[in-house]
Design an enzyme around this catalytic site. Structure first.
Site, PDB file in Angstrom:
ATOM      1  N   CYS A 398       0.840  -1.200   0.000  1.00  0.00           N
ATOM      2  CA  CYS A 398       0.000   0.000   0.000  1.00  0.00           C
ATOM      3  C   CYS A 398       0.878   1.254   0.000  1.00  0.00           C
ATOM      4  O   CYS A 398       1.488   1.560  -1.007  1.00  0.00           O
ATOM      5  CB  CYS A 398      -0.967  -0.036   1.178  1.00  0.00           C
ATOM      6  N   HIS A 525      -3.414  -5.347   0.004  1.00  0.00           N
ATOM      7  CA  HIS A 525      -2.906  -5.898   1.262  1.00  0.00           C
ATOM      8  C   HIS A 525      -2.952  -7.421   1.207  1.00  0.00           C
ATOM      9  O   HIS A 525      -3.936  -8.042   1.641  1.00  0.00           O
ATOM     10  CB  HIS A 525      -3.738  -5.391   2.441  1.00  0.00           C
ATOM     11  N   GLU A 527      -1.582  -9.554   3.012  1.00  0.00           N
ATOM     12  CA  GLU A 527      -1.530 -10.204   4.324  1.00  0.00           C
ATOM     13  C   GLU A 527      -2.904 -10.644   4.823  1.00  0.00           C
ATOM     14  O   GLU A 527      -3.008 -11.581   5.623  1.00  0.00           O
ATOM     15  CB  GLU A 527      -0.896  -9.258   5.357  1.00  0.00           C
TER      16      GLU A 527
END
Length: 599
Positions: A398, A525, A527
């Site tokens: 990001c 993102h 994750e």
């Protein structure tokens, strides 16, 4: 539908989130379909506008919901996909009731906490509980509900009252209450003290709820006489009193529940003893055991703004953990506050500056996570420059991708004043600009949120290979700014490759440096979708590059590589300065004896 409610008493931060996740996992291992709900009693509509220092990271769901970090733990443990409605807040409940009142739905009646707020809570739970979250059709068998906060908190009272009514309405065989409490050990006498739990249960019962099972947090396993005392004074059978004592890593918690027959107690309360099987946790057991055996290290420098609270980057830590497992490495995270890398710190506090740079230079890879605001941006830029020039594996997420673009424009294109309009609205070379659909007046829910599709522009690139050579991927987003499409051609001509774009071709999603061992930035993102045993492709690539395994990983493809291991590893965090331990109910440190994920 069967319901399991998890409450907490005595103190906050006992680990209700990991307990609720572990309960869901063990029930799923018994062959039941499980969904989860998290209740946060705060007045915020959602977690989107809350500071990471205030409440930890904001977890983003596929549907764009900005929710409490515990929902991330539910998704990771249970491998499910939740919705924004699975996170209930006081703000959402009151807003829905007020909207009904304004529409005239209550036909002139006086709108009150009881019955209108309590009814709204019950209706919300029943509606959300039947939403499929595991990719199958039809509702789940069991809904695990975590009530945030501590019994006795004034903001939780409407929810407690609602659950008192709810448990009576659905019937005893359909509702199981598990109360997580603390049994402290006083160092002076070394005795496990039951009085705090007794008072907590007494308070819970005075509010109309009686626990079926006690989950007692303690440093060591409860003595039998302590269990007997708790059983006598709390009116809970001794076999329904579970010890959640300190273990080396949180992957042992579901095993603790299994070994103490917690699943049998829950199934008995829910009238399901003949329906479910014995929990199948073979892979999970192997993961927990491997966790304690890994010893060969890999060091990752985490250069961020919120390094004082590791919960701020919880999903990033988890994704690194999952990737380190696949590469059979023990993960060490070196926290580097971005401001400590800046020239101003060199003048004001040379020792802190040198410590930060030593950590950065001693790392096997550099990761710059997302964030907002201009504090520490220059430090992140110099970290990206260091990784680029010294050919150190780098992953920017990001804002991390955006600062990598800014650094490239400044250092390679020679545009010294290149910047983001977030930090310098009047910059002459805006590499990063505000997205046209965003709002500058309203903060909550106005970003580009949720799952969005990214199309690979280049097939022969590391990111595409890591994702198994697919033509597109779906990842979760949370941002207001994007790479300026008008500068893309200039950047590409200088050697920066934009390997992933959105469906329009004008929104940049992935950047790479083709001649660098591993230099990738992503606007999304990754994750948030990483799972134990199924690590995020880009995190896997970062750890593989840091440990000399990238070529093998690229050849096998991420789908095969994710099966390299059925275990997990331990993350040790080396902090300095004023960095604090994980707070607000960290999903790891709660069950650590000093060798756990966050130290």
């Amino acid at each position: 539908m069967k319901y399991v409610l998890v409450t907490g008493g005595v103190v906050s931060g006992l680990g209700k989130g990991v307990t609720a996740s572990s309960i869901g996992l063990i029930l799923k291992a018994c062959g039941l379909r499980v969904t989860s709900i998290k209740i946060d009693p705060y007045l915020n509509t959602d977690a989107g506008t809350m500071s990471p220092f205030e409440h930890g990271e904001v977890f983003v769901l596929d549907d764009g919901g900005e929710v409490d970090l515990d929902l991330g733990n539910y998704e990771r443990f249970l491998d499910i996909t939740l919705t924004r409605d699975n996170n209930i807040t006081t703000g959402k409940i009151y807003q829905s009731v007020i909207d009904k009142e304004r529409r005239g739905d209550y036909l002139g009646r006086t709108v009150q906490v009881v019955p209108h707020i309590t009814d709204a809570i019950q209706e919300w739970i029943e509606c959300v509980a039947v939403i499929p979250v595991d990719g199958k059709e039809g509702p789940a068998d069991v809904c695990v509900i975590e009530l945030g906060g501590t019994i006795g908190d004034i903001e939780s009272m409407p929810f407690i009252e609602a659950f008192g009514q709810f448990s009576y309405r659905v019937g005893a065989g359909n509702f199981c209450l598990i109360h997580v409490s603390l049994v402290p050990v006083l160092n002076v006498v070394g005795e496990q003290k039951t009085k705090p739990t007794q008072h907590s249960v007494r308070g819970l019962r005075s509010l109309g709820l009686t626990p079926n099972i006690l989950a007692c947090r303690s440093t060591t396993e409860l003595d039998e006489n302590v269990k007997g005392k708790l059983s006598q004074f709390c009116h809970v059978p001794a076999e329904n009193i579970i010890t959640l004592y300190d273990v080396s890593n949180i992957w042992h918690i579901p095993l603790l529940l299994r070994d103490q027959k917690a699943h049998e107690a829950i199934l008995k309360v829910l009238n399901l003893p003949g329906v479910a099987r014995e929990p199948a946790l073979g892979e999970w057991t192997s993961r927990a055991k491997l966790c304690d055996k890994l010893h060969e290290p890999v060091r990752i420098a985490m250069v961020g703004k919120y390094t004082g609270l590791s919960d701020s980057y919880l999903s990033v830590l988890k994704a690194l953990l999952h990737a380190s497992v696949a590469c059979h490495r023990k993960l060490f995270v070196d926290w580097v506050a971005a401001t400590d890398l800046e020239d101003a710190t060199a003048k004001e506090n040379p020792d802190v500056y040198n410590t930060a740079w030593n950590l950065l230079k001693g790392a096997d890879a550099v990761l710059v996570p997302g964030g907002f605001g201009d504090r520490g941006v220059q430090g992140k830029i110099v970290a990206a420059k260091y990784a680029r020039e010294n050919r150190i594996p780098f992953l920017g997420i990001c804002l991390g991708m955006q600062i990598a673009v800014i650094e490239f424009a400044r250092s390679v294109l020679g545009l010294q004043n290149a910047n983001s309009t977030e930090f310098d609205p009047n910059t002459r070379n805006p590499c990063v600009v505000f997205m046209p659909e965003g709002s500058k007046t309203h903060m909550g829910g106005t970003m580009r949120l949720g799952s969005r599709r990214t199309y690979f522009q280049v097939t022969d690139c590391k990111s595409a290979k890591l994702y198994g050579n697919r033509s597109f991927i779906d990842e979760r987003h949370r941002h207001r700014y994007e790479v300026n499409p008008d500068m893309v051609a200039q950047l590409e001509k200088a050697g920066l490759s934009f390997t992933g774009k959105d469906e329009s071709g004008r929104r940049m999603e992935i950047i790479e440096l083709p001649n660098h061992p591993y230099f990738i930035g992503v606007q999304f993102h990754p994750e948030f979708k990483s799972r134990p045993g199924k690590p995020s492709a880009l995190f896997l690539g970062l750890i593989a590059a840091a440990t000399g395994q990238l070529d093998a990983v690229l050849k096998k493809g991420v789908t095969k590589t994710s099966a390299m291991s059925n275990g997990t590893s331990v993350v040790k965090s080396h902090q300095y300065g004023n960095a604090k331990k994980a707070a607000n109910g960290s999903l790891d440190a709660i069950y650590s004896n000093g060798n756990g994920v966050h130290i």
